[in-house]
Design a protein around this motif. Structure first.
Motif, PDB file in Angstrom:
ATOM      1  N   GLY A 209       0.739  -1.189  -0.022  1.00  0.00           N
ATOM      2  CA  GLY A 209      -0.136  -0.118   0.028  1.00  0.00           C
ATOM      3  C   GLY A 209       0.851   1.310  -0.213  1.00  0.00           C
ATOM      4  O   GLY A 209       2.109   1.273  -0.060  1.00  0.00           O
ATOM      5  N   SER A 235      -2.774  -1.560  -3.216  1.00  0.00           N
ATOM      6  CA  SER A 235      -3.954  -0.886  -2.887  1.00  0.00           C
ATOM      7  C   SER A 235      -4.017   0.377  -4.182  1.00  0.00           C
ATOM      8  O   SER A 235      -2.994   0.501  -4.660  1.00  0.00           O
ATOM      9  N   ARG A 236      -5.194   0.807  -4.115  1.00  0.00           N
ATOM     10  CA  ARG A 236      -5.309   2.067  -5.216  1.00  0.00           C
ATOM     11  C   ARG A 236      -4.554   3.121  -4.787  1.00  0.00           C
ATOM     12  O   ARG A 236      -3.973   3.842  -5.825  1.00  0.00           O
ATOM     13  N   THR A 253     -12.898  -1.150  -7.170  1.00  0.00           N
ATOM     14  CA  THR A 253     -12.550  -1.009  -8.609  1.00  0.00           C
ATOM     15  C   THR A 253     -11.485  -1.292  -9.055  1.00  0.00           C
ATOM     16  O   THR A 253     -11.121  -0.913 -10.159  1.00  0.00           O
ATOM     17  N   GLY A 254     -11.138  -2.586  -8.441  1.00  0.00           N
ATOM     18  CA  GLY A 254      -9.654  -3.273  -9.047  1.00  0.00           C
ATOM     19  C   GLY A 254     -10.162  -4.722  -9.203  1.00  0.00           C
ATOM     20  O   GLY A 254     -11.134  -4.966  -9.421  1.00  0.00           O
ATOM     21  N   ALA A 266       1.574  -2.648   4.578  1.00  0.00           N
ATOM     22  CA  ALA A 266       1.334  -1.272   4.577  1.00  0.00           C
ATOM     23  C   ALA A 266       0.125  -0.769   3.885  1.00  0.00           C
ATOM     24  O   ALA A 266       0.191   0.290   3.472  1.00  0.00           O
ATOM     25  N   ILE A 267      -0.859  -1.494   4.233  1.00  0.00           N
ATOM     26  CA  ILE A 267      -2.297  -1.079   3.634  1.00  0.00           C
ATOM     27  C   ILE A 267      -3.307  -0.737   5.016  1.00  0.00           C
ATOM     28  O   ILE A 267      -3.213  -1.843   5.814  1.00  0.00           O
ATOM     29  N   GLY A 269      -6.737  -0.763   5.009  1.00  0.00           N
ATOM     30  CA  GLY A 269      -7.718  -1.858   5.197  1.00  0.00           C
ATOM     31  C   GLY A 269      -8.916  -0.874   4.945  1.00  0.00           C
ATOM     32  O   GLY A 269      -9.909  -1.083   5.503  1.00  0.00           O
ATOM     33  N   ALA A 270      -9.057   0.015   3.830  1.00  0.00           N
ATOM     34  CA  ALA A 270     -10.067   0.925   3.792  1.00  0.00           C
ATOM     35  C   ALA A 270     -11.348  -0.096   3.129  1.00  0.00           C
ATOM     36  O   ALA A 270     -10.853  -1.285   2.519  1.00  0.00           O
ATOM     37  N   GLN A 272     -13.148   0.114   0.560  1.00  0.00           N
ATOM     38  CA  GLN A 272     -13.026  -0.332  -0.822  1.00  0.00           C
ATOM     39  C   GLN A 272     -11.945  -1.336  -1.010  1.00  0.00           C
ATOM     40  O   GLN A 272     -12.098  -1.937  -2.070  1.00  0.00           O
ATOM     41  N   ASN A 287       1.714  -3.929   9.396  1.00  0.00           N
ATOM     42  CA  ASN A 287       1.151  -2.362   9.575  1.00  0.00           C
ATOM     43  C   ASN A 287       1.670  -1.873  10.635  1.00  0.00           C
ATOM     44  O   ASN A 287       1.750  -2.538  11.804  1.00  0.00           O
ATOM     45  N   LYS A 288       2.442  -0.611  10.593  1.00  0.00           N
ATOM     46  CA  LYS A 288       3.008   0.109  11.943  1.00  0.00           C
ATOM     47  C   LYS A 288       1.884   0.428  12.712  1.00  0.00           C
ATOM     48  O   LYS A 288       2.355   0.843  14.079  1.00  0.00           O
ATOM     49  N   ALA A 292      -4.903   0.252  12.712  1.00  0.00           N
ATOM     50  CA  ALA A 292      -5.087   0.170  11.208  1.00  0.00           C
ATOM     51  C   ALA A 292      -6.313  -0.798  11.262  1.00  0.00           C
ATOM     52  O   ALA A 292      -6.359  -1.981  11.628  1.00  0.00           O
ATOM     53  N   GLY A 304       4.239  -3.497  12.873  1.00  0.00           N
ATOM     54  CA  GLY A 304       5.770  -3.258  12.669  1.00  0.00           C
ATOM     55  C   GLY A 304       5.926  -2.369  11.548  1.00  0.00           C
ATOM     56  O   GLY A 304       4.887  -2.592  10.661  1.00  0.00           O
ATOM     57  N   LYS A 305       7.246  -2.065  11.161  1.00  0.00           N
ATOM     58  CA  LYS A 305       7.555  -1.588   9.783  1.00  0.00           C
ATOM     59  C   LYS A 305       7.765  -2.579   8.913  1.00  0.00           C
ATOM     60  O   LYS A 305       8.679  -3.526   9.221  1.00  0.00           O
ATOM     61  N   TRP A 306       7.290  -2.386   7.860  1.00  0.00           N
ATOM     62  CA  TRP A 306       7.672  -3.406   6.623  1.00  0.00           C
ATOM     63  C   TRP A 306       9.082  -3.709   6.424  1.00  0.00           C
ATOM     64  O   TRP A 306       9.616  -4.553   6.113  1.00  0.00           O
TER      65      TRP A 306
HETATM   66  P1  FAD Z   1      -3.494   4.504   3.425  1.00  0.00           P
HETATM   67  O1  FAD Z   1      -4.709   4.529   3.806  1.00  0.00           O
HETATM   68  O2  FAD Z   1      -2.736   5.766   3.348  1.00  0.00           O
HETATM   69  O3  FAD Z   1      -2.738   3.369   4.303  1.00  0.00           O
HETATM   70  C1  FAD Z   1      -1.292   3.355   4.289  1.00  0.00           C
HETATM   71  C2  FAD Z   1      -0.863   2.530   5.489  1.00  0.00           C
HETATM   72  O4  FAD Z   1       0.315   2.073   5.472  1.00  0.00           O
HETATM   73  C3  FAD Z   1      -1.322   3.023   6.983  1.00  0.00           C
HETATM   74  O5  FAD Z   1      -2.224   2.350   7.642  1.00  0.00           O
HETATM   75  C4  FAD Z   1       0.031   3.158   7.739  1.00  0.00           C
HETATM   76  O6  FAD Z   1      -0.177   2.944   8.929  1.00  0.00           O
HETATM   77  C5  FAD Z   1       0.731   2.208   6.900  1.00  0.00           C
HETATM   78  N1  FAD Z   1       2.259   2.498   6.931  1.00  0.00           N
HETATM   79  C6  FAD Z   1       2.938   3.773   6.674  1.00  0.00           C
HETATM   80  N2  FAD Z   1       4.378   3.486   6.736  1.00  0.00           N
HETATM   81  C7  FAD Z   1       4.502   1.929   6.967  1.00  0.00           C
HETATM   82  C8  FAD Z   1       5.804   1.206   7.160  1.00  0.00           C
HETATM   83  N3  FAD Z   1       6.697   1.701   7.093  1.00  0.00           N
HETATM   84  N4  FAD Z   1       5.475  -0.060   7.765  1.00  0.00           N
HETATM   85  C9  FAD Z   1       4.307  -0.399   7.925  1.00  0.00           C
HETATM   86  N5  FAD Z   1       3.120   0.173   7.559  1.00  0.00           N
HETATM   87  C10 FAD Z   1       3.353   1.344   7.287  1.00  0.00           C
HETATM   88  N6  FAD Z   1      -8.704   1.346  -2.707  1.00  0.00           N
HETATM   89  C11 FAD Z   1      -8.231   0.107  -3.098  1.00  0.00           C
HETATM   90  O7  FAD Z   1      -7.114  -0.332  -2.343  1.00  0.00           O
HETATM   91  N7  FAD Z   1      -8.987  -0.717  -4.133  1.00  0.00           N
HETATM   92  C12 FAD Z   1      -9.954  -0.011  -4.557  1.00  0.00           C
HETATM   93  O8  FAD Z   1     -10.419  -0.775  -5.548  1.00  0.00           O
HETATM   94  C13 FAD Z   1     -10.579   1.055  -4.408  1.00  0.00           C
HETATM   95  N8  FAD Z   1     -11.561   1.660  -4.965  1.00  0.00           N
HETATM   96  C14 FAD Z   1     -12.085   2.750  -4.316  1.00  0.00           C
HETATM   97  C15 FAD Z   1     -13.266   3.246  -4.785  1.00  0.00           C
HETATM   98  C16 FAD Z   1     -13.868   4.525  -4.694  1.00  0.00           C
HETATM   99  C17 FAD Z   1     -14.993   5.024  -5.252  1.00  0.00           C
HETATM  100  C18 FAD Z   1     -13.221   5.035  -3.607  1.00  0.00           C
HETATM  101  C19 FAD Z   1     -13.705   6.487  -3.220  1.00  0.00           C
HETATM  102  C20 FAD Z   1     -11.997   4.821  -3.131  1.00  0.00           C
HETATM  103  C21 FAD Z   1     -11.530   3.732  -3.528  1.00  0.00           C
HETATM  104  N9  FAD Z   1     -10.123   3.180  -2.979  1.00  0.00           N
HETATM  105  C22 FAD Z   1      -9.675   2.047  -3.414  1.00  0.00           C
HETATM  106  C23 FAD Z   1      -9.480   3.907  -2.157  1.00  0.00           C
HETATM  107  C24 FAD Z   1      -9.432   3.729  -0.658  1.00  0.00           C
HETATM  108  O9  FAD Z   1     -10.481   4.191  -0.097  1.00  0.00           O
HETATM  109  C25 FAD Z   1      -8.052   3.948   0.152  1.00  0.00           C
HETATM  110  O10 FAD Z   1      -7.913   5.312  -0.013  1.00  0.00           O
HETATM  111  C26 FAD Z   1      -6.996   3.394  -0.186  1.00  0.00           C
HETATM  112  O11 FAD Z   1      -7.264   1.823  -0.136  1.00  0.00           O
HETATM  113  C27 FAD Z   1      -5.875   3.424   0.743  1.00  0.00           C
HETATM  114  O12 FAD Z   1      -4.780   2.872   0.298  1.00  0.00           O
HETATM  115  P2  FAD Z   1      -3.614   2.280   1.368  1.00  0.00           P
HETATM  116  O13 FAD Z   1      -4.281   1.644   2.507  1.00  0.00           O
HETATM  117  O14 FAD Z   1      -2.314   1.809   0.669  1.00  0.00           O
HETATM  118  O15 FAD Z   1      -3.089   3.824   2.153  1.00  0.00           O
END
Ligand code: FAD
Length: 320
Positions: A209, A235-236, A253-254, A266-267, A269-270, A272, A287-288, A292, A304-306
């Motif tokens: 992510g 992730s998106r 949407t994927g 590092a995702i 868990g939104a 979507q 995840n750190k 989350a 923890g950190k990836w």
């Molecule tokens: P973030 O939410 O920013 O999370 C990043 C995570 O990384 C955090 O939990 C943080 O604690 C962790 N982190 C940071 N640094 C470290 C480290 N060094 N070590 C370990 N952990 C760390 N999203 C999808 O994934 N798929 C979809 O198909 C999708 N469709 C969508 C459709 C719509 C209509 C909308 C509005 C949104 C959609 N989204 C989709 C987006 C979704 O809402 C989130 O914004 C997205 O999933 C967030 O991605 P993320 O978890 O990678 O990022």
């Protein structure tokens, strides 16, 4: 008698594995309605794939082919025309297939041409006209009853087992018809060449992510992926940021996936993202942030950190 018609996707003269789930869903509808099951292979040269599919049969009465120069490369416009032509020629009243990116694009257009309803992302067949499907990004399930003589469906691939071979059936070519691309021109096809399995077919997926921060950091996830013989996902937020190609996106949407083992690194868990992977048999989250939301669906969680956790995991697997 009207028929249940399943549209299949093929590659290299073989059925794409995800299409086998669409056949299973269609077979359940065929049983519930008492209509025979028919399979359709479209393309510029569909014969070799159709022969291979017909040898397995998959419980169908026949495999039909529809050949046409405009059917490859894929455009939703030409495929919609071809599907409508096949449905009319065969007298099919239930038409569908697996909810892949291809059929999610083509089938609604075909349904619109026939002014027929489409039930999307079917996860369960309750009867010949009532289906369960997710709504609100998978937060709820809805029973949808169809009140129409002809209707279309897409089946969520992760919710139906792959159809099994049952014995050979005939191949029946359909007379070609004009399949109009309506001005859509495919200017080029960029294929991601990879020796890894397709995301939708992989038993193990390692997804990264936004917390991976940049594309180069995915190398360590690729090492873990390859050690486990899996596919890489994201992730998106990661694909939108250009860290990895868009076709790796898992989620609403994927791609919808349900592997045996899913790593979310590092995702956050939104909802979507969860909509695309929460059917996975075992989910491991790294995840750190202990708060989350991904930890709510994870079977195993590592706070923890990836940067520390993933290389250590790679080391341990290599040492086994
Ligand atoms: P973030 O939410 O920013 O999370 C990043 C995570 O990384 C955090 O939990 C943080 O604690 C962790 N982190 C940071 N640094 C470290 C480290 N060094 N070590 C370990 N952990 C760390 N999203 C999808 O994934 N798929 C979809 O198909 C999708 N469709 C969508 C459709 C719509 C209509 C909308 C509005 C949104 C959609 N989204 C989709 C987006 C979704 O809402 C989130 O914004 C997205 O999933 C967030 O991605 P993320 O978890 O990678 O990022």
């Amino acid at each position: 008698m009207s028929k249940v018609l399943v549209i299949l996707e093929t590659a290299g003269g073989q059925i794409r594995p995800h299409s086998l789930s669409g056949i299973t869903c269609a077979a359940e509808i065929a049983r519930a309605t008492g209509k025979p099951l028919h399979l359709l292979v479209l393309g510029a040269h569909p014969d070799a794939a159709a022969q291979a599919i017909a040898a397995a049969g998959y419980g169908a009465a026949a495999v039909h082919t529809l050949a046409g120069p405009t059917l490859e490369p894929f455009t939703a416009e030409a495929w919609a025309d071809a599907i409508v032509h096949a449905a009319r020629t065969l007298g099919a009243s239930v038409i569908g297939g697996t909810a892949s990116s291809t059929l999610r694009d083509a089938l609604p257009r075909a349904a619109a041409i026939l002014d027929a309803p489409l039930v999307s992302e079917v996860v369960k067949v309750k009867s010949g006209d009532t289906f369960v499907r997710p709504i609100s990004a998978g937060r709820a399930l809805q029973d949808q009853k169809v009140n129409a003589g002809t209707f279309f469906f897409t089946a969520r691939g992760t919710e139906f087992e792959h159809a099994q071979p049952t014995g050979a059936v005939p191949v029946q070519p359909l007379a070609p018809a004009a399949a109009n691309t309506r001005g859509a021109v495919v200017q080029g096809v960029q294929k991601t060449e990879s020796s890894r399995p397709q995301l939708t077919e992989a038993k193990v997926i390692v997804s990264g992510g936004r917390g991976m921060r940049e594309g180069a950091n995915f190398k360590v996830l690729e090492q873990l992926t390859d050690l486990l013989g899996g596919a890489l996902g994201a992730s998106r937020a990661a694909t939108d940021a250009g860290m990895v190609p868009a076709d790796l996106q898992v989620g609403q949407t994927g791609k919808i996936v349900a592997p045996e083992l899913y790593f979310a690194v590092a995702i956050s868990g939104a909802i979507q993202h969860l909509a695309g992977m929460k059917g996975s048999k075992t989910i491991v989250a790294i995840n750190k942030d202990a708060e989350a939301p991904i930890f709510q669906v994870a079977d195993y969680g590592l706070v923890g950190k990836w940067e520390e956790a993933v290389p250590r995991l790679v080391e341990l697997i290599k040492a086994r």
